[in-house]
Design a protein around this motif. Structure first.
Motif, PDB file in Angstrom:
ATOM      1  N   HIS A 122      33.330  40.244 107.434  1.00 18.31           N
ATOM      2  CA  HIS A 122      32.763  41.348 108.205  1.00 18.31           C
ATOM      3  C   HIS A 122      31.852  40.787 109.294  1.00 18.31           C
ATOM      4  O   HIS A 122      31.151  39.799 109.079  1.00 18.31           O
ATOM      5  CB  HIS A 122      31.986  42.292 107.283  1.00 18.31           C
ATOM      6  CG  HIS A 122      32.822  42.803 106.146  1.00 18.31           C
ATOM      7  ND1 HIS A 122      33.422  44.029 106.157  1.00 18.31           N
ATOM      8  CD2 HIS A 122      33.193  42.202 104.977  1.00 18.31           C
ATOM      9  CE1 HIS A 122      34.115  44.182 105.040  1.00 18.31           C
ATOM     10  NE2 HIS A 122      33.992  43.088 104.305  1.00 18.31           N
ATOM     11  N   TYR A 123      31.876  41.440 110.455  1.00 20.29           N
ATOM     12  CA  TYR A 123      31.146  40.912 111.601  1.00 20.29           C
ATOM     13  C   TYR A 123      29.970  41.781 112.034  1.00 20.29           C
ATOM     14  O   TYR A 123      29.270  41.423 112.966  1.00 20.29           O
ATOM     15  CB  TYR A 123      32.108  40.734 112.784  1.00 20.29           C
ATOM     16  CG  TYR A 123      33.066  39.585 112.590  1.00 20.29           C
ATOM     17  CD1 TYR A 123      32.692  38.290 112.912  1.00 20.29           C
ATOM     18  CD2 TYR A 123      34.329  39.788 112.066  1.00 20.29           C
ATOM     19  CE1 TYR A 123      33.556  37.216 112.727  1.00 20.29           C
ATOM     20  CE2 TYR A 123      35.203  38.728 111.881  1.00 20.29           C
ATOM     21  CZ  TYR A 123      34.823  37.451 112.212  1.00 20.29           C
ATOM     22  OH  TYR A 123      35.676  36.407 112.022  1.00 20.29           O
ATOM     23  N   CYS A 124      29.748  42.892 111.362  1.00 21.35           N
ATOM     24  CA  CYS A 124      28.701  43.804 111.807  1.00 21.35           C
ATOM     25  C   CYS A 124      27.822  44.202 110.631  1.00 21.35           C
ATOM     26  O   CYS A 124      28.215  45.037 109.809  1.00 21.35           O
ATOM     27  CB  CYS A 124      29.312  45.045 112.464  1.00 21.35           C
ATOM     28  SG  CYS A 124      28.079  46.254 112.986  1.00 21.35           S
ATOM     29  N   LEU A 125      26.642  43.624 110.567  1.00 21.35           N
ATOM     30  CA  LEU A 125      25.713  43.951 109.488  1.00 21.35           C
ATOM     31  C   LEU A 125      25.332  45.427 109.516  1.00 21.35           C
ATOM     32  O   LEU A 125      25.311  46.086 108.475  1.00 21.35           O
ATOM     33  CB  LEU A 125      24.478  43.061 109.597  1.00 21.35           C
ATOM     34  CG  LEU A 125      23.368  43.262 108.565  1.00 21.35           C
ATOM     35  CD1 LEU A 125      22.677  41.931 108.306  1.00 21.35           C
ATOM     36  CD2 LEU A 125      22.321  44.263 109.038  1.00 21.35           C
ATOM     37  N   HIS A 126      25.027  45.953 110.703  1.00 27.32           N
ATOM     38  CA  HIS A 126      24.580  47.339 110.783  1.00 27.32           C
ATOM     39  C   HIS A 126      25.686  48.317 110.377  1.00 27.32           C
ATOM     40  O   HIS A 126      25.406  49.421 109.913  1.00 27.32           O
ATOM     41  CB  HIS A 126      24.103  47.658 112.200  1.00 27.32           C
ATOM     42  CG  HIS A 126      22.909  46.864 112.596  1.00 27.32           C
ATOM     43  ND1 HIS A 126      22.942  45.890 113.570  1.00 27.32           N
ATOM     44  CD2 HIS A 126      21.636  46.868 112.138  1.00 27.32           C
ATOM     45  CE1 HIS A 126      21.751  45.341 113.703  1.00 27.32           C
ATOM     46  NE2 HIS A 126      20.940  45.917 112.849  1.00 27.32           N
ATOM     47  N   CYS A 127      26.932  47.917 110.562  1.00 28.06           N
ATOM     48  CA  CYS A 127      28.045  48.777 110.160  1.00 28.06           C
ATOM     49  C   CYS A 127      28.319  48.678 108.663  1.00 28.06           C
ATOM     50  O   CYS A 127      28.622  49.681 108.011  1.00 28.06           O
ATOM     51  CB  CYS A 127      29.326  48.388 110.908  1.00 28.06           C
ATOM     52  SG  CYS A 127      29.212  48.366 112.697  1.00 28.06           S
ATOM     53  N   ASP A 128      28.250  47.452 108.124  1.00 22.91           N
ATOM     54  CA  ASP A 128      28.840  47.200 106.811  1.00 22.91           C
ATOM     55  C   ASP A 128      27.858  46.830 105.713  1.00 22.91           C
ATOM     56  O   ASP A 128      28.271  46.685 104.561  1.00 22.91           O
ATOM     57  CB  ASP A 128      29.881  46.084 106.931  1.00 22.91           C
ATOM     58  CG  ASP A 128      31.066  46.510 107.778  1.00 22.91           C
ATOM     59  OD1 ASP A 128      31.299  47.717 107.905  1.00 22.91           O
ATOM     60  OD2 ASP A 128      31.764  45.623 108.313  1.00 22.91           O
ATOM     61  N   HIS A 173      22.687  46.274 120.859  1.00 21.73           N
ATOM     62  CA  HIS A 173      23.365  46.374 119.575  1.00 21.73           C
ATOM     63  C   HIS A 173      24.853  46.606 119.795  1.00 21.73           C
ATOM     64  O   HIS A 173      25.259  47.476 120.561  1.00 21.73           O
ATOM     65  CB  HIS A 173      22.788  47.527 118.754  1.00 21.73           C
ATOM     66  CG  HIS A 173      21.343  47.353 118.404  1.00 21.73           C
ATOM     67  ND1 HIS A 173      20.909  46.381 117.526  1.00 21.73           N
ATOM     68  CD2 HIS A 173      20.235  48.019 118.817  1.00 21.73           C
ATOM     69  CE1 HIS A 173      19.593  46.457 117.410  1.00 21.73           C
ATOM     70  NE2 HIS A 173      19.161  47.424 118.188  1.00 21.73           N
ATOM     71  N   ASN A 174      25.676  45.841 119.093  1.00 14.53           N
ATOM     72  CA  ASN A 174      27.129  45.960 119.222  1.00 14.53           C
ATOM     73  C   ASN A 174      27.633  47.018 118.248  1.00 14.53           C
ATOM     74  O   ASN A 174      28.190  46.718 117.184  1.00 14.53           O
ATOM     75  CB  ASN A 174      27.784  44.604 118.943  1.00 14.53           C
ATOM     76  CG  ASN A 174      27.193  43.504 119.801  1.00 14.53           C
ATOM     77  OD1 ASN A 174      26.727  42.495 119.290  1.00 14.53           O
ATOM     78  ND2 ASN A 174      27.192  43.702 121.109  1.00 14.53           N
ATOM     79  N   GLN A 175      27.437  48.271 118.636  1.00 12.35           N
ATOM     80  CA  GLN A 175      27.766  49.418 117.792  1.00 12.35           C
ATOM     81  C   GLN A 175      28.569  50.428 118.599  1.00 12.35           C
ATOM     82  O   GLN A 175      28.328  50.603 119.808  1.00 12.35           O
ATOM     83  CB  GLN A 175      26.490  50.099 117.304  1.00 12.35           C
ATOM     84  CG  GLN A 175      25.581  49.229 116.469  1.00 12.35           C
ATOM     85  CD  GLN A 175      26.093  49.095 115.055  1.00 12.35           C
ATOM     86  OE1 GLN A 175      26.074  50.044 114.288  1.00 12.35           O
ATOM     87  NE2 GLN A 175      26.576  47.920 114.719  1.00 12.35           N
ATOM     88  N   ILE A 176      29.508  51.116 117.953  1.00 15.47           N
ATOM     89  CA  ILE A 176      30.322  52.103 118.662  1.00 15.47           C
ATOM     90  C   ILE A 176      29.458  53.206 119.282  1.00 15.47           C
ATOM     91  O   ILE A 176      29.624  53.521 120.471  1.00 15.47           O
ATOM     92  CB  ILE A 176      31.395  52.690 117.729  1.00 15.47           C
ATOM     93  CG1 ILE A 176      32.481  51.642 117.471  1.00 15.47           C
ATOM     94  CG2 ILE A 176      32.034  53.941 118.343  1.00 15.47           C
ATOM     95  CD1 ILE A 176      33.558  52.104 116.531  1.00 15.47           C
ATOM     96  N   PRO A 177      28.538  53.836 118.540  1.00 14.26           N
ATOM     97  CA  PRO A 177      27.733  54.893 119.175  1.00 14.26           C
ATOM     98  C   PRO A 177      26.898  54.373 120.344  1.00 14.26           C
ATOM     99  O   PRO A 177      26.717  55.082 121.338  1.00 14.26           O
ATOM    100  CB  PRO A 177      26.839  55.403 118.030  1.00 14.26           C
ATOM    101  CG  PRO A 177      27.576  55.056 116.789  1.00 14.26           C
ATOM    102  CD  PRO A 177      28.255  53.750 117.093  1.00 14.26           C
ATOM    103  N   VAL A 178      26.397  53.142 120.239  1.00 10.93           N
ATOM    104  CA  VAL A 178      25.637  52.561 121.345  1.00 10.93           C
ATOM    105  C   VAL A 178      26.548  52.354 122.548  1.00 10.93           C
ATOM    106  O   VAL A 178      26.202  52.679 123.689  1.00 10.93           O
ATOM    107  CB  VAL A 178      24.984  51.234 120.921  1.00 10.93           C
ATOM    108  CG1 VAL A 178      24.315  50.561 122.110  1.00 10.93           C
ATOM    109  CG2 VAL A 178      23.960  51.477 119.810  1.00 10.93           C
TER     110      VAL A 178
END
Length: 359
Positions: free
Chosen positions: A136-142, A281-286
């Motif tokens: 997994h590459y996204c701590l905030h997601c996963d 932040h590398n996030q979809i909503p962002v």
């Protein structure tokens, strides 16, 4: 608005992830003739499930999410192409001169450019579990899915150490796997790691075990030990897709991202950048928020009205024949769209001409 035929498009978006598609959606719905050129793939397309996006359920894959977004852009009159942009050239010294975009088999001219080319995560060497099933590459997601589970973090730098310590907010079983390499984190970080219940495993991984569904169960190490993990995060950095940004001479941050203001404006007038190519932040909503702000900023830059007092002095007052500024193609799509006021106009006119059905 693209009404004089000088340019093929008002806006060309390079990249079809959440940031690029949201930029295109806003630009199109705000009356700008918009083209999206997307080579395919990307970090969002790799998602098995979608997390942290309000209104989108967990069972939606990245490809399903992006397909819906593509269809939305097209439904409002935006054009979507699969292709690879090889080069972008400024046609003059200021933004109003526009840009030429080379897609390999075609060239188009455009008033504004949005770069949404993102980055690729640097992958460690195998053996590795499948992405989304232990890798997994996204701590905030996963991080949420690993509450009270055993977790690894791969890497030797400060980012790996910090992610490992952050994961202690969710579980008490966290290891850093350096895979035979010496840590490169700072002395301050080393002291922090020593004072957190994180194990640093230096031996290289020699094997891997997965369950019947393909999810990671454990890693085997060169010293013969086997350690169980439900999943984890490789922290080896990012490879920014910034070739076009460099060709245009855009300013970049020391860490590699393209420098932008709060609305995606870059150091070159007329060129915008959004999403993973930019800091944050590398996030979809962002990314979607960045795309929305970018689309609005371009609209405010390009909209024909209100005409300023200086332009009125030069061009005269706005006449009935000057409005609306939206192109005929976008107008035809808008009035026939199901989201048009009181429903599609074409269907309403057809319904008015029909005789009432007999009871």
């Amino acid at each position: 608005m693209n009404t004089d035929g000088e340019f093929d498009y008002d806006v060309t978006v390079v990249g079809g992830g959440p940031a690029g598609l949201t930029s295109a959606l806003y630009a199109t719905r705000l009356g700008l003739d918009t083209l999206v050129v997307n080579r395919g793939g990307g970090r969002a397309a790799m998602m098995r499930d979608t997390h942290n996006v309000i209104g989108v359920s967990e069972d939606v894959s990245g490809n399903e999410f992006l397909q819906t977004a593509q269809e939305q852009v097209q439904s409002y009159g935006g054009e979507y192409r699969r292709g690879f942009v090889e080069d972008i050239e400024a046609l003059g010294d200021d933004a109003d001169a526009g840009f030429r975009v080379d897609t390999g088999d075609d060239e188009v001219t455009t008033r504004r450019v949005v770069l949404a080319t993102g980055f690729s995560d640097e992958r460690p060497d195998p053996p590795l579990p499948r992405t989304g099933m232990g890798l997994h590459y996204c701590l905030h997601c996963d991080a949420y899915m690993f509450v009270d589970e055993s977790v690894y973090v791969m890497g030797t730098g400060d980012s790996a150490a910090y992610v490992a310590m952050i994961m202690l907010n969710f579980t008490d079983e966290v290891d850093i796997l350096t895979r035979g390499e010496e840590p490169t984190w700072s002395d301050d970080t080393a002291e922090m790691v020593e004072n957190h219940p994180v194990d640093v495993i230096h031996e290289e991984i020699t094997g891997m075990n997965k369950d019947d569904d393909g999810w990671l169960e454990s890693f085997e190490f060169a010293d013969g030990t086997v350690r169980e993990y439900k999943g984890g995060f490789p922290m080896y950095g990012s490879d920014y897709h910034a070739e076009l940004a460099d060709a245009l001479g855009l300013e970049r941050e020391d860490s590699g991202e393209v420098a932008v203001d709060d609305h995606g404006r870059t150091s070159v007038d007329g060129v915008y950048a959004v999403g993973d190519l930019t800091p944050g932040h590398n996030q979809i909503p962002v990314a979607m928020g960045e795309g929305a702000k970018c689309g609005i900023a371009i609209h405010m830059d390009l909209r024909a009205f209100p005409r300023s007092t200086d332009d009125i002095a030069e061009l005269g007052p706005v006449s009935k024949s000057d409005v609306p500024a939206i192109s005929p193609e976008l107008m035809a799509t808008a009035v026939a769209h199901e989201g048009h006021a009181a429903g599609p106009r074409a269907e309403a006119e057809e319904a008015e001409g029909e005789a009432p059905a007999d009871d």
